[in-house]
Design a protein around this motif. Structure first.
Motif, PDB file in Angstrom:
ATOM      1  N   ASP A  57      10.113   1.096   9.374  1.00  0.00           N
ATOM      2  CA  ASP A  57       9.731  -0.747   8.660  1.00  0.00           C
ATOM      3  C   ASP A  57       8.518  -0.881   8.256  1.00  0.00           C
ATOM      4  O   ASP A  57       8.001  -1.102   7.576  1.00  0.00           O
ATOM      5  N   THR A  58       8.094  -1.482   9.778  1.00  0.00           N
ATOM      6  CA  THR A  58       6.800  -1.401   9.992  1.00  0.00           C
ATOM      7  C   THR A  58       5.641  -1.056   8.750  1.00  0.00           C
ATOM      8  O   THR A  58       5.136  -1.501   8.154  1.00  0.00           O
ATOM      9  N   ARG A  64       6.483  -1.615   4.940  1.00  0.00           N
ATOM     10  CA  ARG A  64       6.001  -2.938   5.275  1.00  0.00           C
ATOM     11  C   ARG A  64       4.478  -3.320   4.622  1.00  0.00           C
ATOM     12  O   ARG A  64       3.793  -3.928   4.055  1.00  0.00           O
ATOM     13  N   TYR A 100       3.753  -1.336   1.325  1.00  0.00           N
ATOM     14  CA  TYR A 100       3.199  -2.077   0.494  1.00  0.00           C
ATOM     15  C   TYR A 100       2.157  -3.561   0.272  1.00  0.00           C
ATOM     16  O   TYR A 100       1.842  -4.065  -0.268  1.00  0.00           O
ATOM     17  N   SER A 101       1.829  -4.201   1.425  1.00  0.00           N
ATOM     18  CA  SER A 101       0.824  -5.022   1.678  1.00  0.00           C
ATOM     19  C   SER A 101      -0.339  -4.896   1.243  1.00  0.00           C
ATOM     20  O   SER A 101      -0.915  -4.807   0.570  1.00  0.00           O
TER      21      SER A 101
END
Length: 142
Positions: free
Chosen positions: A55-56, A59, A62-63
């Motif tokens: 998940d990290t 995230r 996408y950042s």
């Protein structure tokens, strides 16, 4: 200034904090110079950061896309990411479906489509060609 340093400056300008993990992720993309899946990035980062979560990774990817550091595409229903072509003018890509290698294509087909779409306002476009690069084609033909 290196590509990773430029990317870190962009992140900071957009309110993101510097972390070693982010720098390592960016370095992976610069060194690989091809499209990568989140799973591939996760595997490469697990050597240095064994507890980093998928998940990290997602995230952060996408950042990076949000602030135009990474480009994304989709192949066979899976998102793939690569370091953005910051210095180059408008161009498109050939993407190898086996190894993820990319090659710039300088020609843009939009002139043809603009003629076909008379009266339409085109806001953006993306053009990608998928296939096997020379090395992967040679391997498959042995």
């Amino acid at each position: 200034m290196s590509a990773v340093e430029k990317a870190i400056v962009i992140l900071k300008k957009n309110g993101y904090k510097y972390t070693d993990k982010r720098e390592q992720m960016l370095s992976i993309f610069v060194n690989e110079d091809r499209y990568l899946t989140a799973k591939e990035v996760h595997l490469l980062l697990k050597e240095s950061y064994p507890t980093i979560s998928y998940d990290t990774i997602y995230r952060n990817l996408y950042s990076f896309v949000k602030v135009d550091i990474l480009e994304e595409t989709e192949l066979n229903g899976e998102k793939m990411f690569r370091f953005g072509c910051m210095h180059q003018g408008h161009h498109h890509h050939f993407i190898c479906t086996s190894c993820g290698m990319t090659e710039n294509i300088q020609m843009c087909p939009m002139d043809f489509f603009k003629e076909q779409l008379s009266g339409c306002e085109i806001e953006s476009h993306r053009f990608e060609i998928f296939g096997k690069c020379k090395e992967c084609s040679d391997i498959n033909n042995l």
